[in-house]
Design a protein around this motif. Structure first.
Motif, PDB file in Angstrom:
ATOM      1  N   GLY A   3      10.555  17.091   1.179  1.00  0.00           N
ATOM      2  CA  GLY A   3      10.675  16.052   0.164  1.00  0.00           C
ATOM      3  C   GLY A   3      10.614  14.669   0.784  1.00  0.00           C
ATOM      4  N   TYR A   4      10.337  13.687  -0.051  1.00  0.00           N
ATOM      5  CA  TYR A   4      10.257  12.308   0.395  1.00  0.00           C
ATOM      6  C   TYR A   4      11.572  11.593   0.109  1.00  0.00           C
ATOM      7  CZ  TYR A   4       5.234  13.224   0.530  1.00  0.00           C
ATOM      8  OH  TYR A   4       3.996  13.749   0.789  1.00  0.00           O
ATOM      9  N   ARG A   5      12.003  10.773   1.050  1.00  0.00           N
ATOM     10  CA  ARG A   5      13.218   9.978   0.903  1.00  0.00           C
ATOM     11  C   ARG A   5      12.822   8.552   0.526  1.00  0.00           C
ATOM     12  NH1 ARG A   5      17.881  11.384   3.525  1.00  0.00           N
ATOM     13  NH2 ARG A   5      18.038   9.330   4.505  1.00  0.00           N
ATOM     14  N   PRO A  27      11.466  17.114  -8.425  1.00  0.00           N
ATOM     15  CA  PRO A  27      11.381  17.811  -7.134  1.00  0.00           C
ATOM     16  C   PRO A  27      10.533  17.026  -6.133  1.00  0.00           C
ATOM     17  CG  PRO A  27      10.909  19.302  -8.968  1.00  0.00           C
ATOM     18  CD  PRO A  27      10.910  17.915  -9.536  1.00  0.00           C
ATOM     19  N   GLY A  28      10.978  17.007  -4.911  1.00  0.00           N
ATOM     20  CA  GLY A  28      10.181  16.378  -3.860  1.00  0.00           C
ATOM     21  C   GLY A  28      10.492  14.912  -3.628  1.00  0.00           C
ATOM     22  N   ILE A  29      11.321  14.299  -4.499  1.00  0.00           N
ATOM     23  CA  ILE A  29      11.712  12.904  -4.319  1.00  0.00           C
ATOM     24  C   ILE A  29      13.235  12.816  -4.283  1.00  0.00           C
ATOM     25  CG2 ILE A  29      11.742  10.588  -5.315  1.00  0.00           C
ATOM     26  CD1 ILE A  29       9.014  11.205  -4.346  1.00  0.00           C
ATOM     27  N   GLU A  30      13.768  12.263  -3.191  1.00  0.00           N
ATOM     28  CA  GLU A  30      15.205  12.062  -3.090  1.00  0.00           C
ATOM     29  C   GLU A  30      15.496  10.564  -3.003  1.00  0.00           C
ATOM     30  OE1 GLU A  30      18.990  12.931  -0.088  1.00  0.00           O
ATOM     31  OE2 GLU A  30      16.965  13.592   0.460  1.00  0.00           O
ATOM     32  N   VAL A  31      16.184  10.031  -3.997  1.00  0.00           N
ATOM     33  CA  VAL A  31      16.583   8.629  -3.978  1.00  0.00           C
ATOM     34  C   VAL A  31      17.868   8.536  -3.146  1.00  0.00           C
ATOM     35  CG1 VAL A  31      17.258   6.614  -5.327  1.00  0.00           C
ATOM     36  CG2 VAL A  31      15.562   8.212  -6.239  1.00  0.00           C
ATOM     37  N   SER A  44      22.603   0.052   5.768  1.00  0.00           N
ATOM     38  CA  SER A  44      23.141   1.361   5.361  1.00  0.00           C
ATOM     39  C   SER A  44      22.512   2.522   6.115  1.00  0.00           C
ATOM     40  CB  SER A  44      22.920   1.572   3.858  1.00  0.00           C
ATOM     41  OG  SER A  44      21.539   1.814   3.566  1.00  0.00           O
ATOM     42  N   LEU A  45      21.413   2.265   6.807  1.00  0.00           N
ATOM     43  CA  LEU A  45      20.712   3.334   7.509  1.00  0.00           C
ATOM     44  C   LEU A  45      21.331   3.567   8.883  1.00  0.00           C
ATOM     45  CD1 LEU A  45      16.984   2.430   6.686  1.00  0.00           C
ATOM     46  CD2 LEU A  45      18.422   4.162   5.594  1.00  0.00           C
ATOM     47  N   ALA A  46      21.692   4.793   9.137  1.00  0.00           N
ATOM     48  CA  ALA A  46      22.211   5.146  10.454  1.00  0.00           C
ATOM     49  C   ALA A  46      21.069   5.281  11.445  1.00  0.00           C
ATOM     50  CB  ALA A  46      22.990   6.460  10.366  1.00  0.00           C
ATOM     51  N   PRO A  47      21.337   5.127  12.730  1.00  0.00           N
ATOM     52  CA  PRO A  47      20.278   5.322  13.733  1.00  0.00           C
ATOM     53  C   PRO A  47      19.631   6.689  13.567  1.00  0.00           C
ATOM     54  CG  PRO A  47      22.213   4.366  14.742  1.00  0.00           C
ATOM     55  CD  PRO A  47      22.618   4.730  13.348  1.00  0.00           C
ATOM     56  N   GLY A  48      18.316   6.699  13.516  1.00  0.00           N
ATOM     57  CA  GLY A  48      17.595   7.951  13.349  1.00  0.00           C
ATOM     58  C   GLY A  48      17.311   8.328  11.915  1.00  0.00           C
ATOM     59  N   ASP A  49      17.938   7.628  10.970  1.00  0.00           N
ATOM     60  CA  ASP A  49      17.648   7.897   9.559  1.00  0.00           C
ATOM     61  C   ASP A  49      16.193   7.577   9.258  1.00  0.00           C
ATOM     62  OD1 ASP A  49      20.087   8.814   8.860  1.00  0.00           O
ATOM     63  OD2 ASP A  49      20.707   7.071   7.681  1.00  0.00           O
ATOM     64  N   HIS A  50      15.537   8.475   8.521  1.00  0.00           N
ATOM     65  CA  HIS A  50      14.145   8.252   8.158  1.00  0.00           C
ATOM     66  C   HIS A  50      14.043   7.974   6.664  1.00  0.00           C
ATOM     67  CE1 HIS A  50       9.820   8.600   7.880  1.00  0.00           C
ATOM     68  NE2 HIS A  50       9.973   9.485   6.919  1.00  0.00           N
ATOM     69  N   LEU A  51      13.279   6.951   6.321  1.00  0.00           N
ATOM     70  CA  LEU A  51      13.035   6.615   4.924  1.00  0.00           C
ATOM     71  C   LEU A  51      11.526   6.495   4.733  1.00  0.00           C
ATOM     72  CD1 LEU A  51      14.697   5.933   2.342  1.00  0.00           C
ATOM     73  CD2 LEU A  51      14.385   3.525   2.924  1.00  0.00           C
ATOM     74  N   ASP A  52      10.986   7.225   3.767  1.00  0.00           N
ATOM     75  CA  ASP A  52       9.536   7.208   3.550  1.00  0.00           C
ATOM     76  C   ASP A  52       9.062   5.978   2.806  1.00  0.00           C
ATOM     77  OD1 ASP A  52       8.651   9.942   4.543  1.00  0.00           O
ATOM     78  OD2 ASP A  52      10.255  10.507   3.164  1.00  0.00           O
ATOM     79  N   LEU A  53       9.878   5.505   1.860  1.00  0.00           N
ATOM     80  CA  LEU A  53       9.387   4.438   0.981  1.00  0.00           C
ATOM     81  C   LEU A  53      10.541   3.602   0.446  1.00  0.00           C
ATOM     82  CD1 LEU A  53       6.836   3.333  -0.598  1.00  0.00           C
ATOM     83  CD2 LEU A  53       7.593   4.783  -2.493  1.00  0.00           C
ATOM     84  N   ALA A  54      10.313   2.290   0.399  1.00  0.00           N
ATOM     85  CA  ALA A  54      11.212   1.374  -0.302  1.00  0.00           C
ATOM     86  C   ALA A  54      10.460   0.803  -1.490  1.00  0.00           C
ATOM     87  CB  ALA A  54      11.674   0.252   0.619  1.00  0.00           C
ATOM     88  N   ALA A 116       2.951   6.673  -9.108  1.00  0.00           N
ATOM     89  CA  ALA A 116       2.871   5.623  -8.096  1.00  0.00           C
ATOM     90  C   ALA A 116       3.855   5.864  -6.958  1.00  0.00           C
ATOM     91  CB  ALA A 116       3.133   4.266  -8.739  1.00  0.00           C
ATOM     92  N   VAL A 117       5.098   6.218  -7.291  1.00  0.00           N
ATOM     93  CA  VAL A 117       6.113   6.433  -6.269  1.00  0.00           C
ATOM     94  C   VAL A 117       5.773   7.661  -5.423  1.00  0.00           C
ATOM     95  CG1 VAL A 117       8.531   7.033  -5.866  1.00  0.00           C
ATOM     96  CG2 VAL A 117       7.943   5.261  -7.526  1.00  0.00           C
ATOM     97  N   THR A 118       5.315   8.721  -6.069  1.00  0.00           N
ATOM     98  CA  THR A 118       4.969   9.942  -5.335  1.00  0.00           C
ATOM     99  C   THR A 118       3.829   9.694  -4.357  1.00  0.00           C
ATOM    100  OG1 THR A 118       5.693  11.307  -7.198  1.00  0.00           O
ATOM    101  CG2 THR A 118       4.279  12.351  -5.561  1.00  0.00           C
ATOM    102  N   ARG A 119       2.805   8.983  -4.802  1.00  0.00           N
ATOM    103  CA  ARG A 119       1.663   8.691  -3.924  1.00  0.00           C
ATOM    104  C   ARG A 119       2.058   7.749  -2.794  1.00  0.00           C
ATOM    105  NH1 ARG A 119      -2.531   6.492  -8.006  1.00  0.00           N
ATOM    106  NH2 ARG A 119      -3.658   5.961  -6.105  1.00  0.00           N
ATOM    107  N   ALA A 120       2.818   6.707  -3.124  1.00  0.00           N
ATOM    108  CA  ALA A 120       3.217   5.753  -2.099  1.00  0.00           C
ATOM    109  C   ALA A 120       4.147   6.400  -1.070  1.00  0.00           C
ATOM    110  CB  ALA A 120       3.896   4.545  -2.743  1.00  0.00           C
ATOM    111  N   ALA A 121       5.031   7.289  -1.524  1.00  0.00           N
ATOM    112  CA  ALA A 121       5.929   7.978  -0.595  1.00  0.00           C
ATOM    113  C   ALA A 121       5.151   8.819   0.409  1.00  0.00           C
ATOM    114  CB  ALA A 121       6.912   8.855  -1.364  1.00  0.00           C
ATOM    115  N   ALA A 122       3.967   9.276  -0.009  1.00  0.00           N
ATOM    116  CA  ALA A 122       3.102  10.046   0.886  1.00  0.00           C
ATOM    117  C   ALA A 122       2.225   9.146   1.748  1.00  0.00           C
ATOM    118  CB  ALA A 122       2.228  10.989   0.063  1.00  0.00           C
ATOM    119  N   GLY A 123       2.405   7.825   1.618  1.00  0.00           N
ATOM    120  CA  GLY A 123       1.649   6.873   2.428  1.00  0.00           C
ATOM    121  C   GLY A 123       0.310   6.488   1.861  1.00  0.00           C
TER     122      GLY A 123
END
Length: 216
Positions: A3-5, A27-31, A44-54, A116-123
């Motif tokens: 899933g995308y974060r 499904p597949g998107i976690e806010v 708020s992001l801990a070291p190593g936290d990965h975020l796909d999209l803002a 839009a969010v799903t496509r952008a989260a995938a880059g």
């Protein structure tokens, strides 16, 4: 793929709550966060936290700028989708020039926003009529001076064709395709419109009318 974060940066509480509720059952998107500023998100992001999209509201009340916000997010490896009321073309131009993947209006339908969010989260770039209109009216969008052949190669390559297929369709050698792409990148770099990735090349091609805006 687990899933995308994604995170929403918007200082309107009602918008933030509605956004989180909308995606809570998708499904597949976690806010992972809904915050009122870029600094709050990054803190708020801990070291190593990965975020796909803002998903970034272009008009925040903390005095930050669009370019500064987008730069801060991209420096942390986070792609950005602009989220706007659509009432300020200048803000959308700032966002497009700063390297967002696209612009989506807050007034769009749920289906359009989800797509839009799903496509952008995938880059993937998210082209829209608003984004195109803002760029079309941008007096600062410098002409890269591409030759007709460079525009042809860019149109094929940026649309998704790999170098061997571009070579076949354009009737040139694969090594020549690679040389053309290198020259295209260099020309865009010289006029302050970097195109270091294939996504960047796609966006430059949209901006210059070399590729059509999807749906138009």
């Amino acid at each position: 793929m687990s899933g995308y974060r994604v995170a929403l940066i918007d200082d309107h509480e009602i918008v933030a709550r509605g956004f989180a509720d909308l995606f809570s059952t998708i499904p597949g998107i976690e806010v992972v966060a809904t915050v009122g500023s870029v600094s709050a998100l990054l803190d708020s992001l801990a070291p190593g936290d990965h975020l796909d999209l803002a998903i970034l509201d272009l008009r925040l009340a903390d005095g930050s700028t669009v370019a500064g916000n987008v730069d801060s997010l991209r420096e942390r490896g986070i792609d950005v989708l602009a989220f706007t009321g659509g009432d300020d073309a200048q803000l959308m131009r700032f966002a497009a020039r700063s390297g967002v993947l696209g612009v989506v209006r807050k007034s769009e339908s749920t289906a359009v926003l989800l797509d839009a969010v799903t496509r952008a989260a995938a880059g993937e770039p998210v082209a829209s009529t608003e984004w195109a209109a803002a760029l079309d009216g941008d007096p600062d969008l410098a002409d890269a001076g591409l030759s007709p052949r460079e525009r042809q190669v860019l149109s094929l390559y940026a649309a998704g064709a790999k170098a061997p297929l571009v070579a076949s369709r354009a009737g040139i050698a694969e090594s020549t395709v690679i040389d053309y792409i290198r020259r295209v990148r260099s020309k865009y770099e010289r006029v302050g419109r970097p195109a270091n990735t294939k996504v960047d090349l796609y966006k430059r091609a949209l901006e210059d009318g070399i590729l059509p805006i999807p749906g138009l």
